[in-house]
Scaffold this active site. Structure first.
Site, PDB file in Angstrom:
ATOM      1  N   SER A 177     -72.535  44.361  85.561  1.00 11.76           N
ATOM      2  CA  SER A 177     -73.218  45.658  85.680  1.00 11.76           C
ATOM      3  C   SER A 177     -74.038  46.058  84.465  1.00 11.76           C
ATOM      4  O   SER A 177     -74.679  47.120  84.484  1.00 11.76           O
ATOM      5  CB  SER A 177     -72.199  46.757  85.991  1.00 11.76           C
ATOM      6  OG  SER A 177     -71.815  46.699  87.353  1.00 11.76           O
ATOM      7  N   SER A 201     -71.237  53.282  86.793  1.00  7.74           N
ATOM      8  CA  SER A 201     -71.558  51.982  87.392  1.00  7.74           C
ATOM      9  C   SER A 201     -71.545  52.021  88.912  1.00  7.74           C
ATOM     10  O   SER A 201     -71.088  51.076  89.559  1.00  7.74           O
ATOM     11  CB  SER A 201     -70.595  50.898  86.863  1.00  7.74           C
ATOM     12  OG  SER A 201     -71.232  49.645  86.840  1.00  7.74           O
ATOM     13  N   LYS A 229     -77.553  47.133  85.138  1.00 17.84           N
ATOM     14  CA  LYS A 229     -78.034  48.478  85.462  1.00 17.84           C
ATOM     15  C   LYS A 229     -78.842  49.110  84.333  1.00 17.84           C
ATOM     16  O   LYS A 229     -79.562  50.090  84.570  1.00 17.84           O
ATOM     17  CB  LYS A 229     -76.857  49.369  85.850  1.00 17.84           C
ATOM     18  CG  LYS A 229     -76.169  48.943  87.157  1.00 17.84           C
ATOM     19  CD  LYS A 229     -75.082  49.921  87.540  1.00 17.84           C
ATOM     20  CE  LYS A 229     -74.401  49.542  88.849  1.00 17.84           C
ATOM     21  NZ  LYS A 229     -73.460  48.406  88.703  1.00 17.84           N
TER      22      LYS A 229
END
Length: 305
Positions: A61, A118, A64
């Site tokens: 993640s 997240s 992101k």
């Protein structure tokens, strides 16, 4: 790898950062549980410390951060309401979300919960709402990586749920430096708790920050993103204050949930005192196993060619 010599020393003196100046002259870096790592002054791509910093690995993640950067640089209205449509491809097994299909949320709030908590459906929806759609968004992520000189980086999705999203610790320093120029990253990624208000239907959901260090004022965290996949291990990128100056920390592939936080503490103490610290035997064994696996993969690739 530690950056040595006049350039590193001049950089440290320019910053007025005694910890970095001392670090640039040490022969050994901190002991870290993370298999790959990088440390740099904010705004500088040169590393004060690196550990397998040029190895391309899954980043989960941490993806992101690039997702949010592409959105912010697209100049799409942050107050626009986005619709959370059913995914056009089957979601990954670990893509759990509490957000209801067809409900709506403002783009600014989708960015916030994607960074601080997240939220994968939020990241997906940000990409789906981009001009040209999902595929155009992923192409923009890769184009931005190229423009930043992130030569060891490639993206296939905006969430990080795919292990095919790869980067290097050194590349992620470049990404964090680019992201740090946008004040929204500090606001959104370091929000401790947030209640997002949806419409059509009307409901709200609470979200918490996934980085425990954000909750500690003494760290002065101004950018944060955690990540986890089985293939990526525990990951963290962060800008925090060390010796009174902002520092980029990138930690990739740690064994335990708390290992990246422990590594951040070891880096902070190393910059301050030179103490290298110690890591648990299980983490050291994990590192050895992962390094052996990376070496075997590299040898197999060479043999195939």
């Amino acid at each position: 790898m530690i950056v040595r010599g006049g350039l590193a020393l001049m950089l440290a003196l320019f910053l007025g950062f005694s910890g970095l100046a001392v670090a640039s002259q040490r022969s050994e870096g901190p002991n870290l549980a993370s298999v790959n790592a990088a440390v740099a002054a904010v705004g500088e791509d040169s590393l004060v410390f690196g550990k397998n910093a040029n190895r391309s690995v899954p980043i989960a993640s941490l993806t992101k951060v690039m997702t949010a950067l592409v959105v912010l640089e697209s100049d799409q209205p942050l107050d626009e309401w986005l619709t959370f449509r059913k995914r056009h491809t089957p979601p990954a097994a670990n893509a759990y979300t509490r957000i209801r299909v067809d409900s709506q949320l403002r783009r600014s709030d989708a960015l916030r919960i994607a960074l601080m908590s997240s939220e994968n459906f939020a990241a997906y929806t940000l990409a789906r709402s981009y001009p040209g759609g999902f595929d155009a968004f992923v192409a923009a992520m890769n184009e931005k990586a190229r423009s930043l000189g992130m030569t060891g980086t490639h993206f296939v999705d905006p969430t990080g749920l795919s292990a095919d999203n790869v980067s290097t610790a050194a590349d992620l320093v470049k990404l964090v430096n680019a992201a740090s120029r946008h004040p929204e990253f500090e606001e959104y990624s370091t929000t401790r708790y947030y209640r997002a208000k949806f419409r059509k239907p009307r409901y709200s959901l609470s979200f918490g920050n996934t980085n425990a260090l954000v909750h500690r004022d003494s760290w002065g965290v101004s950018l944060s993103k955690t990540g986890y996949l089985e293939e990526a291990g525990r990951c963290l990128v962060m800008v925090s204050r060390m010796e009174g100056k902002p520092v980029v920390t990138v930690l990739l592939d740690s064994l335990g949930t708390r290992s990246p936080m422990g590594d951040a503490g070891r880096i902070k103490r190393w910059l301050d005192t030179g103490a290298r610290g110690q890591v648990a035997k299980a983490a050291r064994r994990y590192e050895q196993e992962k390094n052996a696996a990376y070496a075997a993969t590299a040898n197999n690739t060479v043999s195939a060619n």
